[in-house]
Design a protein around this motif. Structure first.
Motif, PDB file in Angstrom:
ATOM      1  N   LEU A  67       7.198  -0.554  22.745  1.00 52.36           N
ATOM      2  CA  LEU A  67       8.051   0.634  22.774  1.00 52.36           C
ATOM      3  C   LEU A  67       7.528   1.648  23.785  1.00 52.36           C
ATOM      4  CD1 LEU A  67      10.354   2.390  21.599  1.00 52.36           C
ATOM      5  CD2 LEU A  67       8.703   3.213  19.902  1.00 52.36           C
ATOM      6  N   LYS A  68       6.229   1.858  23.792  1.00 58.43           N
ATOM      7  CA  LYS A  68       5.624   2.809  24.730  1.00 58.43           C
ATOM      8  C   LYS A  68       5.892   2.386  26.171  1.00 58.43           C
ATOM      9  CE  LYS A  68       1.252   5.090  25.913  1.00 58.43           C
ATOM     10  NZ  LYS A  68       1.349   4.809  27.368  1.00 58.43           N
ATOM     11  N   ASP A  69       5.777   1.096  26.445  1.00 61.26           N
ATOM     12  CA  ASP A  69       6.036   0.600  27.794  1.00 61.26           C
ATOM     13  C   ASP A  69       7.501   0.811  28.171  1.00 61.26           C
ATOM     14  OD1 ASP A  69       5.462  -0.631  30.253  1.00 61.26           O
ATOM     15  OD2 ASP A  69       6.046  -2.604  29.504  1.00 61.26           O
ATOM     16  N   ALA A  70       8.399   0.567  27.218  1.00 60.15           N
ATOM     17  CA  ALA A  70       9.832   0.763  27.466  1.00 60.15           C
ATOM     18  C   ALA A  70      10.122   2.223  27.791  1.00 60.15           C
ATOM     19  CB  ALA A  70      10.640   0.321  26.249  1.00 60.15           C
ATOM     20  N   GLU A  71       9.531   3.123  27.024  1.00 61.83           N
ATOM     21  CA  GLU A  71       9.755   4.557  27.230  1.00 61.83           C
ATOM     22  C   GLU A  71       9.160   5.026  28.557  1.00 61.83           C
ATOM     23  OE1 GLU A  71       9.774   5.927  22.519  1.00 61.83           O
ATOM     24  OE2 GLU A  71       7.912   6.016  23.678  1.00 61.83           O
ATOM     25  N   PHE A  94      22.274   7.098  37.161  1.00 55.52           N
ATOM     26  CA  PHE A  94      21.173   6.446  36.456  1.00 55.52           C
ATOM     27  C   PHE A  94      21.428   6.443  34.949  1.00 55.52           C
ATOM     28  CE2 PHE A  94      17.234   6.893  34.043  1.00 55.52           C
ATOM     29  CZ  PHE A  94      16.522   5.776  34.447  1.00 55.52           C
ATOM     30  N   CYS A  95      21.894   7.569  34.421  1.00 57.29           N
ATOM     31  CA  CYS A  95      22.175   7.661  32.984  1.00 57.29           C
ATOM     32  C   CYS A  95      23.264   6.678  32.569  1.00 57.29           C
ATOM     33  CB  CYS A  95      22.579   9.089  32.616  1.00 57.29           C
ATOM     34  SG  CYS A  95      21.218  10.280  32.687  1.00 57.29           S
ATOM     35  N   PHE A  96      24.265   6.487  33.427  1.00 61.97           N
ATOM     36  CA  PHE A  96      25.316   5.515  33.132  1.00 61.97           C
ATOM     37  C   PHE A  96      24.738   4.103  33.122  1.00 61.97           C
ATOM     38  CE2 PHE A  96      28.451   8.666  33.256  1.00 61.97           C
ATOM     39  CZ  PHE A  96      29.698   8.114  32.981  1.00 61.97           C
ATOM     40  N   GLU A  97      23.912   3.823  34.117  1.00 61.68           N
ATOM     41  CA  GLU A  97      23.331   2.488  34.246  1.00 61.68           C
ATOM     42  C   GLU A  97      22.402   2.159  33.081  1.00 61.68           C
ATOM     43  OE1 GLU A  97      20.229   0.153  37.240  1.00 61.68           O
ATOM     44  OE2 GLU A  97      21.262   1.957  37.927  1.00 61.68           O
ATOM     45  N   ARG A  98      21.687   3.165  32.591  1.00 61.40           N
ATOM     46  CA  ARG A  98      20.709   2.942  31.524  1.00 61.40           C
ATOM     47  C   ARG A  98      21.185   3.531  30.197  1.00 61.40           C
ATOM     48  NH1 ARG A  98      16.007   1.961  34.831  1.00 61.40           N
ATOM     49  NH2 ARG A  98      14.715   1.736  32.959  1.00 61.40           N
ATOM     50  N   LYS A  99      22.494   3.549  30.030  1.00 62.82           N
ATOM     51  CA  LYS A  99      23.110   4.146  28.844  1.00 62.82           C
ATOM     52  C   LYS A  99      22.539   3.586  27.543  1.00 62.82           C
ATOM     53  CE  LYS A  99      27.486   4.008  26.316  1.00 62.82           C
ATOM     54  NZ  LYS A  99      28.914   3.600  26.364  1.00 62.82           N
ATOM     55  N   LYS A 100      22.413   2.269  27.463  1.00 57.37           N
ATOM     56  CA  LYS A 100      21.947   1.652  26.220  1.00 57.37           C
ATOM     57  C   LYS A 100      20.559   2.146  25.848  1.00 57.37           C
ATOM     58  CE  LYS A 100      20.978  -2.787  23.984  1.00 57.37           C
ATOM     59  NZ  LYS A 100      21.027  -4.269  24.121  1.00 57.37           N
ATOM     60  N   GLU A 101      19.671   2.215  26.834  1.00 59.21           N
ATOM     61  CA  GLU A 101      18.312   2.685  26.557  1.00 59.21           C
ATOM     62  C   GLU A 101      18.314   4.110  26.030  1.00 59.21           C
ATOM     63  OE1 GLU A 101      15.233   1.440  29.667  1.00 59.21           O
ATOM     64  OE2 GLU A 101      17.145   0.892  30.585  1.00 59.21           O
ATOM     65  N   ILE A 102      19.092   4.967  26.679  1.00 61.49           N
ATOM     66  CA  ILE A 102      19.143   6.369  26.270  1.00 61.49           C
ATOM     67  C   ILE A 102      19.642   6.492  24.835  1.00 61.49           C
ATOM     68  CG2 ILE A 102      20.243   8.602  26.693  1.00 61.49           C
ATOM     69  CD1 ILE A 102      20.361   7.837  29.659  1.00 61.49           C
ATOM     70  N   GLN A 103      20.752   5.828  24.557  1.00 55.84           N
ATOM     71  CA  GLN A 103      21.355   5.957  23.234  1.00 55.84           C
ATOM     72  C   GLN A 103      20.475   5.360  22.137  1.00 55.84           C
ATOM     73  OE1 GLN A 103      25.223   4.167  24.153  1.00 55.84           O
ATOM     74  NE2 GLN A 103      26.157   6.189  23.995  1.00 55.84           N
ATOM     75  N   VAL A 104      19.873   4.220  22.419  1.00 54.61           N
ATOM     76  CA  VAL A 104      19.049   3.565  21.400  1.00 54.61           C
ATOM     77  C   VAL A 104      17.733   4.307  21.186  1.00 54.61           C
ATOM     78  CG1 VAL A 104      17.732   1.485  20.849  1.00 54.61           C
ATOM     79  CG2 VAL A 104      20.051   1.280  21.733  1.00 54.61           C
ATOM     80  N   LEU A 105      17.066   4.656  22.276  1.00 55.03           N
ATOM     81  CA  LEU A 105      15.755   5.294  22.151  1.00 55.03           C
ATOM     82  C   LEU A 105      15.845   6.719  21.605  1.00 55.03           C
ATOM     83  CD1 LEU A 105      14.027   3.993  25.407  1.00 55.03           C
ATOM     84  CD2 LEU A 105      13.667   3.214  23.054  1.00 55.03           C
ATOM     85  N   LEU A 106      16.998   7.365  21.798  1.00 53.50           N
ATOM     86  CA  LEU A 106      17.184   8.709  21.252  1.00 53.50           C
ATOM     87  C   LEU A 106      17.806   8.689  19.856  1.00 53.50           C
ATOM     88  CD1 LEU A 106      18.446  10.862  24.277  1.00 53.50           C
ATOM     89  CD2 LEU A 106      16.224  10.988  23.141  1.00 53.50           C
ATOM     90  N   SER A 107      18.148   7.505  19.383  1.00 54.48           N
ATOM     91  CA  SER A 107      18.765   7.401  18.058  1.00 54.48           C
ATOM     92  C   SER A 107      17.713   7.558  16.964  1.00 54.48           C
ATOM     93  CB  SER A 107      19.462   6.044  17.907  1.00 54.48           C
ATOM     94  OG  SER A 107      18.498   5.005  17.769  1.00 54.48           O
ATOM     95  N   ASP A 108      18.180   7.612  15.730  1.00 52.10           N
ATOM     96  CA  ASP A 108      17.260   7.720  14.591  1.00 52.10           C
ATOM     97  C   ASP A 108      16.363   6.493  14.469  1.00 52.10           C
ATOM     98  OD1 ASP A 108      18.307  10.168  13.946  1.00 52.10           O
ATOM     99  OD2 ASP A 108      19.705   9.384  12.453  1.00 52.10           O
ATOM    100  N   ASN A 109      16.778   5.387  15.085  1.00 53.03           N
ATOM    101  CA  ASN A 109      15.977   4.167  15.010  1.00 53.03           C
ATOM    102  C   ASN A 109      14.798   4.180  15.978  1.00 53.03           C
ATOM    103  OD1 ASN A 109      17.665   3.228  13.067  1.00 53.03           O
ATOM    104  ND2 ASN A 109      18.656   1.657  14.314  1.00 53.03           N
ATOM    105  N   GLY A 110      14.829   5.099  16.949  1.00 54.96           N
ATOM    106  CA  GLY A 110      13.733   5.206  17.901  1.00 54.96           C
ATOM    107  C   GLY A 110      12.628   6.091  17.352  1.00 54.96           C
ATOM    108  N   ASP A 111      11.862   6.702  18.251  1.00 51.78           N
ATOM    109  CA  ASP A 111      10.825   7.621  17.786  1.00 51.78           C
ATOM    110  C   ASP A 111      10.899   8.921  18.586  1.00 51.78           C
ATOM    111  OD1 ASP A 111       9.751   6.948  20.235  1.00 51.78           O
ATOM    112  OD2 ASP A 111       7.722   6.641  19.491  1.00 51.78           O
ATOM    113  N   ILE A 112      10.260   9.951  18.075  1.00 53.37           N
ATOM    114  CA  ILE A 112      10.352  11.281  18.673  1.00 53.37           C
ATOM    115  C   ILE A 112       9.665  11.342  20.031  1.00 53.37           C
ATOM    116  CG2 ILE A 112       8.245  12.146  17.598  1.00 53.37           C
ATOM    117  CD1 ILE A 112      11.575  14.060  18.171  1.00 53.37           C
ATOM    118  N   ARG A 113       8.758  10.418  20.298  1.00 51.12           N
ATOM    119  CA  ARG A 113       8.022  10.449  21.564  1.00 51.12           C
ATOM    120  C   ARG A 113       8.970  10.391  22.758  1.00 51.12           C
ATOM    121  NH1 ARG A 113       5.937   6.744  25.328  1.00 51.12           N
ATOM    122  NH2 ARG A 113       4.060   7.500  26.394  1.00 51.12           N
TER     123      ARG A 113
END
Length: 213
Positions: A56-60, A104-123
């Protein structure tokens, strides 16, 4: 030189992580979930990561690195803004300097939405928030000699608070707009941001007076 095979393997694992996070919270995920989704062995996983959190840290961190590259490209366009124009026209010019970032935000939409969701972490939110605040100050520095403003401690505090509130609002706005990315183009997103800025209390971003209570 980066080994393409290693890069592809890590990208595959990050993609699997994002897919899993659409169904489970980060604290519920197991390595076995990741490797099953990625179609790799546990040996392959542990060759690069010690656990789910290190992945997760590497992804972020990878996302933030790529995000900053697009932001830096856009910042270069600020030099062309005519500060003698009315404020609203300056805002439009500023928005035109966000094309790479919005794309960039459009291209990486999935990452933004998933990592900012409740399933991600606050980091991840904290990383985005810090990057946004730092960039705001840098862009202010492009048009103002901030270091020589001789602000009082109170004025510095007001500026910090204003920037933080503004960046927090912009992150929320981008998240909402990305939910409609199937119906909105990057241009539409920029126009919606412009409407937001026109109706936002822009004066809150001013330094104010040292005599203010």
């Amino acid at each position: 030189m980066v080994d393409i095979r290693i890069q592809n393997t890590k990208s595959n694992l990050i993609s699997a992580l994002l897919t899993c996070l659409e169904e489970k919270r980060i604290n519920e995920l197991k390595v076995k979930d990741i490797i099953k989704t990625a179609g790799v062995s546990s040996r392959t996983f542990y060759q690069y990561y010690s656990d789910v959190n290190s992945l997760l840290k590497d992804a972020e961190d990878t996302f933030i690195t790529d995000y900053l590259k697009s932001v830096e490209k856009d910042r270069e366009n600020l030099a062309d803004i005519d500060l003698n124009l009315p404020v609203q026209e300056q805002l439009e010019a500023v928005l035109n300097s966000t094309k790479n970032t919005i794309a960039f935000c459009f291209e990486r939409k999935k990452e933004i939405q998933v990592l900012l969701s409740d399933n991600g972490d606050i980091r991840f939110y904290n990383l985005i928030f810090k990057a946004g605040c730092d960039e705001f100050i840098k862009r202010m520095g492009e048009v103002n000699d901030i270091e020589n403003l001789n602000m009082t401690e109170k004025e510095q505090m007001k500026l910090t608070i204003s920037v933080q509130v503004f960046v927090h609002s912009m992150i929320g706005l981008i998240r909402v707009l990305l939910n409609y990315s199937d119906r909105l183009s990057p241009y539409d997103v920029r126009q919606n941001i412009l409407v937001f800025l026109r109706n936002a209390p822009i004066s809150n971003l001013s330094l104010g007076s040292a005599e203010d209570n």
